[in-house]
Motif scaffolding. Structure first.
Motif, PDB file in Angstrom:
ATOM      1  N   ALA A  18      12.067   6.162   7.923  1.00 36.29           N
ATOM      2  CA  ALA A  18      12.495   4.741   7.780  1.00 36.29           C
ATOM      3  C   ALA A  18      13.309   4.688   6.411  1.00 36.29           C
ATOM      4  O   ALA A  18      12.965   5.290   5.524  1.00 36.29           O
ATOM      5  CB  ALA A  18      11.438   3.921   7.690  1.00 36.29           C
ATOM      6  N   GLU A  26       0.949  -1.174  -0.092  1.00 37.98           N
ATOM      7  CA  GLU A  26       0.000   0.114  -0.140  1.00 37.98           C
ATOM      8  C   GLU A  26       1.006   1.246   0.244  1.00 37.98           C
ATOM      9  O   GLU A  26       1.738   1.564   0.843  1.00 37.98           O
ATOM     10  CB  GLU A  26      -0.801   0.189   1.316  1.00 37.98           C
ATOM     11  CG  GLU A  26      -2.354  -0.353   1.118  1.00 37.98           C
ATOM     12  CD  GLU A  26      -3.106  -0.268   2.231  1.00 37.98           C
ATOM     13  OE1 GLU A  26      -3.433   0.927   2.517  1.00 37.98           O
ATOM     14  OE2 GLU A  26      -3.396  -1.297   2.897  1.00 37.98           O
ATOM     15  N   LEU A  78       9.857  -4.075   6.814  1.00 38.22           N
ATOM     16  CA  LEU A  78       8.621  -3.615   7.549  1.00 38.22           C
ATOM     17  C   LEU A  78       7.367  -3.534   6.804  1.00 38.22           C
ATOM     18  O   LEU A  78       6.349  -4.066   7.273  1.00 38.22           O
ATOM     19  CB  LEU A  78       8.808  -2.163   8.430  1.00 38.22           C
ATOM     20  CG  LEU A  78       9.815  -2.235   9.299  1.00 38.22           C
ATOM     21  CD1 LEU A  78       9.658  -0.765   9.866  1.00 38.22           C
ATOM     22  CD2 LEU A  78       9.376  -3.180  10.764  1.00 38.22           C
ATOM     23  N   ALA A  79       7.396  -3.299   5.344  1.00 37.48           N
ATOM     24  CA  ALA A  79       6.314  -3.221   4.674  1.00 37.48           C
ATOM     25  C   ALA A  79       6.262  -4.107   3.209  1.00 37.48           C
ATOM     26  O   ALA A  79       5.299  -4.714   3.307  1.00 37.48           O
ATOM     27  CB  ALA A  79       6.024  -1.661   4.279  1.00 37.48           C
ATOM     28  N   ALA A 116       4.279   5.847   2.407  1.00 35.06           N
ATOM     29  CA  ALA A 116       4.584   7.054   2.914  1.00 35.06           C
ATOM     30  C   ALA A 116       4.347   7.101   4.372  1.00 35.06           C
ATOM     31  O   ALA A 116       5.159   8.121   4.878  1.00 35.06           O
ATOM     32  CB  ALA A 116       3.142   7.861   2.359  1.00 35.06           C
ATOM     33  N   LEU A 117       3.922   6.389   5.116  1.00 33.52           N
ATOM     34  CA  LEU A 117       3.977   6.716   6.535  1.00 33.52           C
ATOM     35  C   LEU A 117       5.304   6.056   7.036  1.00 33.52           C
ATOM     36  O   LEU A 117       5.914   6.852   7.980  1.00 33.52           O
ATOM     37  CB  LEU A 117       2.880   5.389   7.156  1.00 33.52           C
ATOM     38  CG  LEU A 117       2.924   5.392   8.628  1.00 33.52           C
ATOM     39  CD1 LEU A 117       2.408   6.515   9.353  1.00 33.52           C
ATOM     40  CD2 LEU A 117       2.194   4.149   9.134  1.00 33.52           C
ATOM     41  N   LEU A 118       5.514   5.459   6.551  1.00 36.89           N
ATOM     42  CA  LEU A 118       7.071   4.775   7.144  1.00 36.89           C
ATOM     43  C   LEU A 118       8.064   5.641   6.738  1.00 36.89           C
ATOM     44  O   LEU A 118       9.229   6.015   7.346  1.00 36.89           O
ATOM     45  CB  LEU A 118       7.619   3.437   6.504  1.00 36.89           C
ATOM     46  CG  LEU A 118       6.886   2.047   7.154  1.00 36.89           C
ATOM     47  CD1 LEU A 118       7.122   0.997   6.635  1.00 36.89           C
ATOM     48  CD2 LEU A 118       7.602   1.934   8.472  1.00 36.89           C
ATOM     49  N   GLN A 119       7.968   6.388   5.474  1.00 39.90           N
ATOM     50  CA  GLN A 119       9.155   7.363   4.946  1.00 39.90           C
ATOM     51  C   GLN A 119       8.977   8.460   6.024  1.00 39.90           C
ATOM     52  O   GLN A 119       9.742   9.259   6.255  1.00 39.90           O
ATOM     53  CB  GLN A 119       8.880   7.608   3.645  1.00 39.90           C
ATOM     54  CG  GLN A 119       9.465   6.880   2.614  1.00 39.90           C
ATOM     55  CD  GLN A 119       8.877   6.806   1.426  1.00 39.90           C
ATOM     56  OE1 GLN A 119       8.054   7.737   1.088  1.00 39.90           O
ATOM     57  NE2 GLN A 119       9.043   5.881   0.478  1.00 39.90           N
ATOM     58  N   SER A 120       7.726   9.042   6.304  1.00 38.96           N
ATOM     59  CA  SER A 120       7.457  10.376   7.196  1.00 38.96           C
ATOM     60  C   SER A 120       8.099   9.851   8.683  1.00 38.96           C
ATOM     61  O   SER A 120       8.543  10.683   9.408  1.00 38.96           O
ATOM     62  CB  SER A 120       5.955  10.403   7.405  1.00 38.96           C
ATOM     63  OG  SER A 120       5.374   9.811   8.487  1.00 38.96           O
ATOM     64  N   MET A 121       8.266   8.572   9.028  1.00 40.33           N
ATOM     65  CA  MET A 121       8.985   8.358  10.297  1.00 40.33           C
ATOM     66  C   MET A 121      10.300   8.315  10.214  1.00 40.33           C
ATOM     67  O   MET A 121      10.861   7.844  11.274  1.00 40.33           O
ATOM     68  CB  MET A 121       8.236   6.837  10.722  1.00 40.33           C
ATOM     69  CG  MET A 121       6.856   6.728  11.153  1.00 40.33           C
ATOM     70  SD  MET A 121       6.151   5.067  11.537  1.00 40.33           S
ATOM     71  CE  MET A 121       4.469   5.547  11.922  1.00 40.33           C
ATOM     72  N   LYS A 130      14.686  -0.485   5.589  1.00 46.58           N
ATOM     73  CA  LYS A 130      13.705  -0.612   6.814  1.00 46.58           C
ATOM     74  C   LYS A 130      12.046  -0.658   6.148  1.00 46.58           C
ATOM     75  O   LYS A 130      11.338  -1.571   6.600  1.00 46.58           O
ATOM     76  CB  LYS A 130      13.522   0.698   7.685  1.00 46.58           C
ATOM     77  CG  LYS A 130      14.418   0.052   9.108  1.00 46.58           C
ATOM     78  CD  LYS A 130      14.083   1.034  10.124  1.00 46.58           C
ATOM     79  CE  LYS A 130      14.923   0.868  11.370  1.00 46.58           C
ATOM     80  NZ  LYS A 130      15.034   1.730  12.271  1.00 46.58           N
ATOM     81  N   PRO A 164       6.548  -8.364   4.246  1.00 46.60           N
ATOM     82  CA  PRO A 164       5.168  -8.770   4.553  1.00 46.60           C
ATOM     83  C   PRO A 164       4.001  -8.555   3.704  1.00 46.60           C
ATOM     84  O   PRO A 164       3.192  -9.617   3.299  1.00 46.60           O
ATOM     85  CB  PRO A 164       4.750  -8.037   5.981  1.00 46.60           C
ATOM     86  CG  PRO A 164       6.090  -7.238   6.170  1.00 46.60           C
ATOM     87  CD  PRO A 164       7.087  -7.235   5.078  1.00 46.60           C
ATOM     88  N   SER A 165       4.015  -7.718   2.861  1.00 45.87           N
ATOM     89  CA  SER A 165       2.824  -7.371   1.826  1.00 45.87           C
ATOM     90  C   SER A 165       3.125  -8.525   0.832  1.00 45.87           C
ATOM     91  O   SER A 165       2.108  -8.826   0.048  1.00 45.87           O
ATOM     92  CB  SER A 165       3.016  -6.009   1.157  1.00 45.87           C
ATOM     93  OG  SER A 165       2.852  -5.124   1.989  1.00 45.87           O
ATOM     94  N   GLU A 193       0.171   4.143   0.952  1.00 44.74           N
ATOM     95  CA  GLU A 193       0.072   4.784   2.329  1.00 44.74           C
ATOM     96  C   GLU A 193       0.875   4.171   3.406  1.00 44.74           C
ATOM     97  O   GLU A 193       1.330   5.197   4.185  1.00 44.74           O
ATOM     98  CB  GLU A 193      -1.441   4.776   2.741  1.00 44.74           C
ATOM     99  CG  GLU A 193      -2.403   5.799   2.125  1.00 44.74           C
ATOM    100  CD  GLU A 193      -3.318   5.206   0.811  1.00 44.74           C
ATOM    101  OE1 GLU A 193      -2.715   3.762   0.499  1.00 44.74           O
ATOM    102  OE2 GLU A 193      -4.106   5.725   0.347  1.00 44.74           O
ATOM    103  N   ILE A 194       1.177   3.060   3.368  1.00 48.87           N
ATOM    104  CA  ILE A 194       2.009   2.501   4.495  1.00 48.87           C
ATOM    105  C   ILE A 194       3.653   2.939   4.249  1.00 48.87           C
ATOM    106  O   ILE A 194       4.085   3.325   4.872  1.00 48.87           O
ATOM    107  CB  ILE A 194       1.878   0.927   4.530  1.00 48.87           C
ATOM    108  CG1 ILE A 194       0.305   0.491   4.968  1.00 48.87           C
ATOM    109  CG2 ILE A 194       2.959   0.329   5.335  1.00 48.87           C
ATOM    110  CD1 ILE A 194       0.236  -1.038   5.114  1.00 48.87           C
TER     111      ILE A 194
END
Lengths: 236, 241
Positions: B150, B138, B158-159, B143-148, B154, B162-163, B140-141
């Motif tokens: 990562a 996804e 993390l994404a 983008a979320l990790l990048q904003s953190m 990573k 598992p996807s 969005e996932i």
């Protein structure tokens, strides 16, 4: 109201030859909840991608008077972006884990907060076992626990049904009054913006620039009507 | 389980036809005859099944590890992906009938050519499944990790990884149905022992009953491996239960 925190000036972005943001300027004070309202596809999400560093832009971004260092923003993307393969508690600690905090310490740090987010007892559930509202609260909790200077919320309740959404808005307002988080919310729901915000920026259609800035005071119904008119008139 | 009545019906019809039509068992043996002969030959059958199991499992393990390592490489190096994928597609167009004897010619009658042939047949579906799985992440996932903050590595761990799991297991199941057949074919092309050799000998001795007994074992092996992938998937992906 607190001191000026985020100061965005003349931000312009061009994607694939098309201007998306056009000299966009806005400011957010400490402890303030500011909403950005605009038509669908106006480039609201693009602004967040610029702020989180995923996209380059021309213009000036200042955080507490200086160019932002590190990552001052905790970002909540559209929909909830919960990872289906992580239990709720491990979704909530994701940001801390990325920061290099051990899983045990991250869990200990967030443990007292589940009750406030209405998620106590669901720590070991998989996301698909949670209701829409719970998923949003888990996503919001994941954003808040990162303990950043400012929250960026990208249409957090867009995927919820009207009733759940209204409940979530009321709940968020209470939480926000208790914590005074500084937040920037992107939405296309006028009522949501009026309910939650101190101030509202109304954007034009693409390329997005600020059409008008509203302070949320006085007769809220009249304000809603005014904002709607501004949105509908657009550039005219 | 729903397939069971169908299977029973087919076997029964076959049994009746073989008994009543008068066709000699040297041409069409009845299922009962196959079972009896298989039981009488059980030691030889078992001795020849073991090498096939070994070749299948080693070849498949080798293939899985290779597919995984390459998929990671191709996920991080996009230009390489465009350069290498066509080569792997070509590897899937090689007719096994022609390649198997050549591989035996080059690598001898030992385990190596069997491992290589099983890998050749099973590698590509898994590689493709993994690559498509990574790309199914996804946005969005990510983008979320990048904003953190990562890193690319990573985000992968993390994404993207598992996807890709559901896709990977689909590829694994497709691959594994080819694995046993590929091992038997490799033995057929040249080996000292194994189900492939057993089938070859039975055929040369005009024993279709024993050929079919080996076929039955091959099917049972594939079904077992297929069921195993389901079991592993349940353990690895507990959220998808």
């Amino acid at each position: 109201m607190g001191a000026l925190m985020l100061d965005v000036r003349d931000l312009s972005v061009t994607l694939g030859g098309r201007a998306v943001l056009d000299r966009l300027s806005l400011r957010v004070n400490k402890g303030e909840f500011v909403s950005i309202l605009g038509p669908s596809g106006a480039g609201k999400s693009t602004l967040f991608r610029v702020l989180t560093g995923a996209l380059r832009a021309t213009g000036d971004i200042r955080m507490d008077g200086a160019p932002p260092r590190g990552q001052p923003f905790a970002f909540m993307p559209q929909r909830d972006a919960l990872m289906p393969w992580r239990r709720m508690i491990d979704n909530v600690t994701l940001g801390l884990e990325v920061q290099g905090i051990s899983r045990a310490e991250a869990r200990a740090r967030i443990a007292p907060m589940f009750a406030e987010f209405g998620l106590d007892g669901f720590q070991r559930h998989w996301p698909h076992q949670l209701s829409g509202g719970m998923r949003q609260r888990a996503a919001l909790m994941r954003t808040v626990v990162q303990d950043k200077r400012m929250l960026l919320l990208d249409e957090p309740f867009g995927a919820l049904d009207a009733l759940t959404r209204a409940g979530m808005q009321r709940w968020l307002k209470d939480r926000w009054q208790a914590h005074r988080w500084t937040a920037l919310l992107v939405t296309h729901d006028v009522r949501e913006a009026v309910t939650l915000s101190d101030r509202i920026y109304v954007l034009s259609a693409r390329p997005a620039r600020v059409l008008h800035e509203f302070a949320v005071t006085g007769d809220l119904h009249r304000l809603e009507t005014e904002i709607l008119e501004t949105l509908l008139e657009g550039d005219a | 389980m729903r397939a069971l009545p169908v299977l029973v019906a087919v076997v029964l019809a076959w049994e009746l036809y073989a008994r009543l039509s008068g066709i000699p068992p040297q041409i069409l043996p009845a299922p009962s005859r196959i079972a009896v002969q298989a039981w009488l030959q059980r030691e030889v059958l078992w001795q020849n099944t073991l090498p096939t199991i070994r070749a299948t499992c080693l070849g498949f393990a080798f293939s899985t590890v290779l597919a995984f390592l390459l998929s990671v490489l191709l996920d991080f190096a996009r230009p390489l992906r465009r350069a290498l994928l066509p080569v792997f597609v070509i590897s899937q167009t090689l007719p096994l009938v022609a390649i198997a004897p050549l591989v035996v010619l080059w690598f001898g009658f030992g385990l190596a050519p069997k491992i290589l042939l099983v890998a050749l047949v099973t590698f590509f579906p898994m590689l493709l499944a993994l690559i498509e799985g990574y790309d199914s992440t996804e946005p969005e996932i990510e983008a979320l990790l990048q904003s953190m903050g990562a890193s690319r590595a990573k985000v992968f761990r993390l994404a993207r990884l598992p996807s890709a799991l559901p896709f990977f297991f689909n590829g694994l199941r497709i691959s594994i149905t080819y694995a046993v057949v590929a091992a038997i074919f490799a033995e057929y092309a040249g080996a000292v022992e194994g189900l492939g050799i057993f089938i070859l000998n039975a055929k040369n001795n005009f024993r279709p009953d024993l050929v079919l007994a080996a076929v039955g074992i091959s099917s049972a092996l594939t079904l077992t491996l297929f069921a195993l992938t389901r079991a592993v998937q349940r353990i690895v992906m507990p959220w998808a239960r």
